[in-house]
Design an enzyme around this catalytic site. Sequence first.
Site, PDB file in Angstrom:
ATOM      1  CE  LYS A   1     -31.645   8.600  -9.260  1.00  0.00           C
ATOM      2  NZ  LYS A   1     -30.844   9.811  -9.073  1.00  0.00           N
TER       3      LYS A   1
HETATM    4  P1  NAD Z   1     -20.625   5.681  -7.862  1.00  0.00           P
HETATM    5  O1  NAD Z   1     -21.130   4.318  -8.116  1.00  0.00           O
HETATM    6  O2  NAD Z   1     -19.735   6.339  -8.847  1.00  0.00           O
HETATM    7  O3  NAD Z   1     -19.870   5.738  -6.460  1.00  0.00           O
HETATM    8  C1  NAD Z   1     -20.373   5.245  -5.259  1.00  0.00           C
HETATM    9  C2  NAD Z   1     -19.184   4.972  -4.361  1.00  0.00           C
HETATM   10  O4  NAD Z   1     -19.659   4.595  -3.060  1.00  0.00           O
HETATM   11  C3  NAD Z   1     -18.298   3.823  -4.871  1.00  0.00           C
HETATM   12  O5  NAD Z   1     -16.945   4.202  -4.791  1.00  0.00           O
HETATM   13  C4  NAD Z   1     -18.646   2.682  -3.927  1.00  0.00           C
HETATM   14  O6  NAD Z   1     -17.576   1.770  -3.767  1.00  0.00           O
HETATM   15  C5  NAD Z   1     -18.948   3.429  -2.650  1.00  0.00           C
HETATM   16  N1  NAD Z   1     -19.781   2.648  -1.726  1.00  0.00           N
HETATM   17  C6  NAD Z   1     -20.738   1.764  -2.022  1.00  0.00           C
HETATM   18  N2  NAD Z   1     -21.250   1.214  -0.911  1.00  0.00           N
HETATM   19  C7  NAD Z   1     -20.588   1.794   0.113  1.00  0.00           C
HETATM   20  C8  NAD Z   1     -20.666   1.642   1.522  1.00  0.00           C
HETATM   21  N3  NAD Z   1     -21.512   0.802   2.080  1.00  0.00           N
HETATM   22  N4  NAD Z   1     -19.841   2.400   2.275  1.00  0.00           N
HETATM   23  C9  NAD Z   1     -18.984   3.260   1.712  1.00  0.00           C
HETATM   24  N5  NAD Z   1     -18.856   3.429   0.387  1.00  0.00           N
HETATM   25  C10 NAD Z   1     -19.657   2.707  -0.396  1.00  0.00           C
HETATM   26  O7  NAD Z   1     -21.937   6.565  -7.577  1.00  0.00           O
HETATM   27  P2  NAD Z   1     -22.097   8.133  -7.688  1.00  0.00           P
HETATM   28  O8  NAD Z   1     -22.610   8.434  -9.035  1.00  0.00           O
HETATM   29  O9  NAD Z   1     -20.895   8.828  -7.173  1.00  0.00           O
HETATM   30  O10 NAD Z   1     -23.333   8.368  -6.687  1.00  0.00           O
HETATM   31  C11 NAD Z   1     -23.167   8.500  -5.284  1.00  0.00           C
HETATM   32  C12 NAD Z   1     -24.379   9.226  -4.706  1.00  0.00           C
HETATM   33  O11 NAD Z   1     -24.515  10.479  -5.349  1.00  0.00           O
HETATM   34  C13 NAD Z   1     -25.710   8.511  -4.892  1.00  0.00           C
HETATM   35  O12 NAD Z   1     -26.535   8.779  -3.778  1.00  0.00           O
HETATM   36  C14 NAD Z   1     -26.285   9.187  -6.106  1.00  0.00           C
HETATM   37  O13 NAD Z   1     -27.703   9.111  -6.147  1.00  0.00           O
HETATM   38  C15 NAD Z   1     -25.818  10.599  -5.882  1.00  0.00           C
HETATM   39  N6  NAD Z   1     -25.788  11.426  -7.101  1.00  0.00           N
HETATM   40  C16 NAD Z   1     -25.022  11.095  -8.182  1.00  0.00           C
HETATM   41  C17 NAD Z   1     -25.014  11.929  -9.302  1.00  0.00           C
HETATM   42  C18 NAD Z   1     -24.136  11.682 -10.499  1.00  0.00           C
HETATM   43  O14 NAD Z   1     -24.053  12.552 -11.357  1.00  0.00           O
HETATM   44  N7  NAD Z   1     -23.449  10.568 -10.609  1.00  0.00           N
HETATM   45  C19 NAD Z   1     -25.812  13.074  -9.319  1.00  0.00           C
HETATM   46  C20 NAD Z   1     -26.577  13.387  -8.202  1.00  0.00           C
HETATM   47  C21 NAD Z   1     -26.554  12.559  -7.098  1.00  0.00           C
END
Ligand code: NAD
Length: 478
Positions: free
Chosen positions: A109
């Site tokens: 990561k």
């Molecule tokens: P992203 O940046 O696209 O979205 C995150 C969202 O959460 C945003 O809309 C942001 O405004 C919101 N956010 C931030 N702080 C916040 C808070 N305090 N309260 C409420 N909402 C809040 O990120 P993502 O890629 O969707 O990732 C989200 C989670 O999923 C992370 O834990 C990431 O590790 C996990 N994840 C992502 C992927 C991927 O393919 N993108 C894959 C596996 C796991």
Amino acid sequence: MSMTRTNEPSFRESVDLMFNRAVALMDLPPGLEEKIRVCNATYTVRFGVRLRGQIQTFVGYRSVHSEHMEPVKGGIRFAPSVNQDEVEALAALMTYKCALVEAPFGGSKGGLCIDPRQYDEHELEQITRRFAYELAKRDLIHPSQNVPAPDMGTGEREMAWIADQYARMNTTDINARACVTGKPLNAGGISGRVEATGRGVQYALREFFRDPRDVAKAGLSGSLDGKRVIVQGLGNVGYHAAKFLQEEDGSKIVGIIERDGALYNPDGLDVEGVRNWIVKHGGVTGYPDATHTAEGGAVLEEDCDILIPAALEGVINLGNAANIKAPLIIEAANGPVTAGADEILRKKGTVIIPDMYANAGGVTVSYFEWVKNLSHIRFGRMQRRQEEARHQLVIDELERLDRYLGDAWSMTPEFKQKYLRGADELELVRSGLDDTMRIAYQSMREIWHDRVDVEDLRTAAYLVSINKVAASYRAKGL
Ligand code: NAD
């Protein structure tokens, strides 16, 4: 948000505690348990970029948790809160996740301490390229050694910059495009990667609801149709999961929690409408047709059937676990439930579909993208028309029958059209993802039902994945 973390372990310690609970039920040779648990290496890079006439120094990390299979794989996160402990926890989860869904990678990561919203696109490109340069020159981005992907704060755009930066530094590497996944389609990406993690959450829930015994364990009944859902974070993962559940499974999205508060409407929110509002206004505040709560985290405690934390880690913790009403939580984010909260929820009978499984859709489709890049051909390119030609034979035969039977039977044009079409890349990707999510869930389900000493899906998931990692070490030695 109720984030009081009295006596809470760190994210990495939390992951280790959950790992320890599982290995206590296993019979691993002495030493191997620790070898699997520890993070192999974490690199810290500090680099300067000249921005707005001044040199700014940035701190980034790339952590490699396990190299039992290579390349190692895991996203790159852009957030101000990024730190070594977090990156190591996320790298460990990647090892277990890849093993669970049989993606042939070790776990890694990366993260950069930055608030991407403070920079314009050109500045972000400079910073991302420089970060990629620092990692690539240490082989921490490499098609056969370490392959990043998007995570919080990064997406297709950043992945395209990283891929291009690597290609500029390795001009004769024919597989350069496989150095990172989550790229846009026109830069070596694959159809369906953007939606993949949210799509995987949907497929995971569908598989959960296929077995009435599992549904009953959560005190629920029936299908996803009409289930009330609260989602935290309407970013890549949360948006796609909520959208698909609403549009395709009939679930009702009653709550959406974002940075600037939460929206709640017991009759259901229009996910697409809220997303458009966020894009236009920068947050959920002011969205009509819903009650807005400034203290967004409080909505995690609202009444609902399914809670989908899809933003940050540690949001369900000792401070609020006892108040969580949802009988079913699916961890779309990594580490949203702390080890302490996990214990409280388990005692309450809350069913948790764990992160290492629930959000594995992203790495699964990343795996398909990596294979596509290495094979230099789009999925389905060779077979599609041949498949259509064979289907045409059946249609011709049915049409002959149609003529023979007269009014007694006739083929519907819809059937003909649907049956004739050969699968394109998107359909193949979704099919591969669905299959992966089903099989991985079934491997957890079997342990969950069969072993009396396994009370939850998380422990079952760890047992499946640790067994696979251990088998790989046993087979090849350390
Ligand atoms: P992203 O940046 O696209 O979205 C995150 C969202 O959460 C945003 O809309 C942001 O405004 C919101 N956010 C931030 N702080 C916040 C808070 N305090 N309260 C409420 N909402 C809040 O990120 P993502 O890629 O969707 O990732 C989200 C989670 O999923 C992370 O834990 C990431 O590790 C996990 N994840 C992502 C992927 C991927 O393919 N993108 C894959 C596996 C796991």
